[in-house]
Design a protein around this motif. Sequence first.
Motif, PDB file in Angstrom:
ATOM      1  N   THR B  59      13.442 -59.205  40.229  1.00 49.23           N
ATOM      2  CA  THR B  59      12.845 -60.304  40.988  1.00 49.23           C
ATOM      3  C   THR B  59      12.279 -61.372  40.068  1.00 49.23           C
ATOM      4  N   GLU B  72      13.901 -66.486  45.143  1.00 46.20           N
ATOM      5  CA  GLU B  72      14.021 -65.025  45.201  1.00 46.20           C
ATOM      6  C   GLU B  72      12.642 -64.357  45.247  1.00 46.20           C
ATOM      7  N   ALA B  75      11.052 -64.920  48.641  1.00 44.33           N
ATOM      8  CA  ALA B  75      11.707 -64.101  49.669  1.00 44.33           C
ATOM      9  C   ALA B  75      11.259 -62.635  49.569  1.00 44.33           C
ATOM     10  N   ILE B  76      11.137 -62.141  48.345  1.00 45.32           N
ATOM     11  CA  ILE B  76      10.705 -60.750  48.155  1.00 45.32           C
ATOM     12  C   ILE B  76       9.254 -60.576  48.602  1.00 45.32           C
ATOM     13  N   ALA B  80       7.844 -58.189  51.516  1.00 48.90           N
ATOM     14  CA  ALA B  80       6.788 -57.201  51.218  1.00 48.90           C
ATOM     15  C   ALA B  80       5.652 -57.311  52.238  1.00 48.90           C
ATOM     16  N   GLY B  92      13.084 -54.452  55.517  1.00 49.31           N
ATOM     17  CA  GLY B  92      12.734 -55.220  54.307  1.00 49.31           C
ATOM     18  C   GLY B  92      13.893 -56.047  53.786  1.00 49.31           C
ATOM     19  N   ILE B  93      15.060 -55.428  53.690  1.00 47.54           N
ATOM     20  CA  ILE B  93      16.233 -56.135  53.154  1.00 47.54           C
ATOM     21  C   ILE B  93      16.635 -57.293  54.064  1.00 47.54           C
ATOM     22  N   LEU B  94      16.541 -57.078  55.368  1.00 44.04           N
ATOM     23  CA  LEU B  94      16.920 -58.118  56.324  1.00 44.04           C
ATOM     24  C   LEU B  94      15.987 -59.324  56.202  1.00 44.04           C
ATOM     25  N   ALA B  96      14.063 -60.103  53.664  1.00 44.65           N
ATOM     26  CA  ALA B  96      14.229 -60.733  52.347  1.00 44.65           C
ATOM     27  C   ALA B  96      15.435 -61.675  52.347  1.00 44.65           C
ATOM     28  N   MET B  97      16.516 -61.242  52.947  1.00 47.06           N
ATOM     29  CA  MET B  97      17.732 -62.058  52.938  1.00 47.06           C
ATOM     30  C   MET B  97      17.609 -63.272  53.850  1.00 47.06           C
ATOM     31  N   TYR B 100      15.457 -65.680  52.160  1.00 45.35           N
ATOM     32  CA  TYR B 100      16.192 -66.329  51.067  1.00 45.35           C
ATOM     33  C   TYR B 100      17.033 -67.494  51.598  1.00 45.35           C
ATOM     34  N   PHE B 101      17.762 -67.235  52.675  1.00 46.32           N
ATOM     35  CA  PHE B 101      18.636 -68.283  53.212  1.00 46.32           C
ATOM     36  C   PHE B 101      17.830 -69.453  53.776  1.00 46.32           C
TER      37      PHE B 101
END
Lengths: 241, 107
Positions: B59, B72, B75-76, B80, B92-94, B96-97, B100-101
Motif C-alpha cells: 500500500t 491506493e 482506498a485502503i 479499513a 473489504g476488497i469490494l 477498497a476497489m 479506488y475507482f
Amino acid sequence: MKQKSLWWSSAKVSFQTTGPLLPSAIFFGMIFGFTGADAGLPLFFVSGMSYIIFAGSAQFITVLLIIEEELITAIVITAIIVNLRHALYSAVLKEMFVLKRWQKFLWSYFIIDETFLVTNIVKKQQNTGDTRLYRLEYVFLASGIMFWTFWNAATIVGHVLYTFLSEVISFPGDFIIAASFIGYLVDYWIKYSEDRYILVSVTIGAIGLGYVLSSSNLLIVLMIIGSLTAVLRQYTKVRRK
Amino acid sequence: MTYTEAELFIGIGLIGLGTYLIRLVFMVFLPKISENEYIKSAMEAIAPAMLIALVIPFTIFIGGSIDLLRIEVLAIVTAAIFVALTKRPGLGILVAMVSYFVLDLFV
C-alpha cells in the motif's frame, strides 16, 4: 445411519456454513483470474495454478512476483512460506478427524483458510448442543469441494472477463493484493487483541525494511519477525510463571 | 526477466507440491505439535504477520520509498474504516476497489 445419507446430511450442514463465504471466494477467484490475465499469463496457466496450488494467497503472491520478475526460486520459496500456516491447520484438524491413511492424503489437499474456518465453526456449534447428524470429516470435505469448484470456475471467468474489461478496468497488481487482505487484517486486529503485538512489530519491520528489501525478501523476513516475536513473548510468559 | 513456459510450470509444480506437503505433513506423518507451545505460537504468528506483509508494503511503498498521498492509500484506509465499523471483512476488497475507482475519477 448409512454412510451415504450421513455424507449428504454432512454436506448440507457444510453448505449452511460455507454458503456465506462463497461470494468472497468467487469474487477473489475472479480477481485472481483477472490479475493473471493482466500479467500476460495464458488461461491454461492461471487456471492450472488454481487446481494445482489451490491456495489463494500463495497464488496471488506467485502472480505478483512473476509481474515483478523475481527469480523462480524466490517465487517458489515465498509461496510455500506464505502457506506455512496450513501446517498448523493440518495439525489441528488431525486432532478433530478420524480418517483412514488414504483419506488423509485427499483431505489434506482441501486444507485452506476457509475450510479450516468452516470446520471450526461447525465444531463449536457441535460443542454447544447442535443435534444435527453429520460427520466433521465430511463437513470439511464438502466445504473443500465447494470452495475448489467455485474458486476454479471463478478463476476462468475472471481471466475471460479480462478480454472484455481490460480497457475499462485497470489497477496495479500491488493494490489488488493489499485490497484483498485489508478486511481480514482489520478483522484480525479487532478480534484477536492478544495478537496485536505481532501486528505492531511486523508493521514496524515492514516500514523499516521496505526501503532496503525487495517484496519477496520482505515477505519472508516479516513472517520470520512475526514468528520470532511470538516465540519471544511465549518465552517471557514461561519465565514469568 | 522473462520466463519460459517450462520454467513457469516447474515453478508452479514445485509450489503445488510444497504447499500440498505442508498440508499433508502433520496430518499424515508427524505427531501432535500442539503440545509444543513455542512451535505453536511461532506458527500462529505467521497468519497475522502475513496479513501485515501483504497490506502495508504493497500500500505505502512505491519503488522502495514511502508514498502516502496516493489513491491506493486512501482506498485502503476507506476499506479499513468500513470493515472496522461494519465488522464485514469479506467486503473489504469490494469497498477498497470501489473506492479506488471513485477516487480515480475525481482525483
